[in-house]
Design an enzyme around this catalytic site. Structure first.
Site: not given
Ligand code: PXP
Length: 241
Positions: A7, A10, A43, A45, A49, A70, A101, A151, A191
């Site tokens: 992901n 960031h 994601h 959003r 952001r 996402e 999330t 998930e 997550h």
């Molecule tokens: N899976 C989902 C559905 C999420 O919303 C997120 C955060 O955007 C992640 C995985 C990844 O989470 P993390 O950034 O804490 O690894």
């Protein structure tokens, strides 16, 4: 083999802090590809952001890895996803003020809307995954939704303050994964996973893919900072000599 979806939200968070062009999430996706990640997750959003629609479009166009989008169940984002056609969408709950999330999607409460969206995605051959808490009733509702994947939200496991609580959360995840498999669902998880807590998660029954973001981007900053400083010093020293 359990797959890794990275992901890269960031990377965009850092870019948005200055509103400029760097770091570019597309470049980050290329690096993940080179490092043999199995997919890219972003994601989009509703408050935009971090990742922007243009990021999603250019990653879909230029990166060979499958794209997992996402997204909240909003009609605007559903339209966008149907146009971009990622390999998969992961439906998540979204609140404007949250830092990330929080909690899983309430599939029981939103079943008719999820069913309808899932039908639209299936028509375009986009796989659907539902981001849910490891709760039996949510797994059951997911199986009725038409989605191919769940998930499992690993946040409570990752945030558990004691090893006793962590083991309890792990047990819930294992039970939910087993039940999902029995009902014919494919199982992903994610997550809050990091370099210390991921190992136990790998034992979830039937686990296909982990989506990990924050810890990988955080580590990238630390393992890359030394080189970045050296590169700047080298440039300055060249100019000084
Ligand atoms: N899976 C989902 C559905 C999420 O919303 C997120 C955060 O955007 C992640 C995985 C990844 O989470 P993390 O950034 O804490 O690894």
């Amino acid at each position: 083999m359990i797959k890794l979806g990275v992901n890269i939200d960031h990377v965009a968070t850092i870019r948005q802090a200055r509103g400029g062009k760097e770091p570019n999430p597309l470049e980050a996706a290329f690096i993940c590809e080179k490092a043999l990640a199995h997919s890219i997750t972003v994601h989009l959003r509703e408050d935009r952001r971090h990742i922007q629609p243009q990021d999603v479009a250019s990653i879909k166009e230029h990166v060979l890895l499958p794209l997992n989008l996402e997204m909240a169940l909003s009609s605007e984002i559903i339209r966008f996803a149907l146009k971009i056609k990622p390999r998969s969408v992961t439906l998540v709950p979204e609140k404007r003020k949250e830092l990330t999330t929080e909690g899983g999607l309430d599939v029981i409460e939103n079943l008719p809307r999820i069913r309808q969206a899932t039908k639209q995605f299936k028509k375009e051959r986009i796989l659907v995954s539902l981001f849910i808490n490891p709760v039996k009733e949510q797994v059951e509702a997911s199986a009725k939704s038409g989605a191919e994947f769940i998930e499992l939200h690993t946040g409570d496991y990752a945030n558990a303050a004691t090893s006793e609580n962590r083991n309890k959360e792990l047990e819930k995840l294992k039970n939910a994964a087993s039940y999902a498999l029995k009902l014919g669902l494919n199982v992903n998880a994610g997550h809050g996973l990091n370099y210390t807590n991921v190992r136990d998660i790998l034992s979830l029954p039937g686990l296909q893919e982990l989506n990990i973001g924050h810890s990988i981007i955080s580590r990238a900053v630390m393992v890359g900072l030394e080189q970045a400083v050296r590169d700047m010093l080298a440039l300055m020293n060249q100019a000084n000599s």
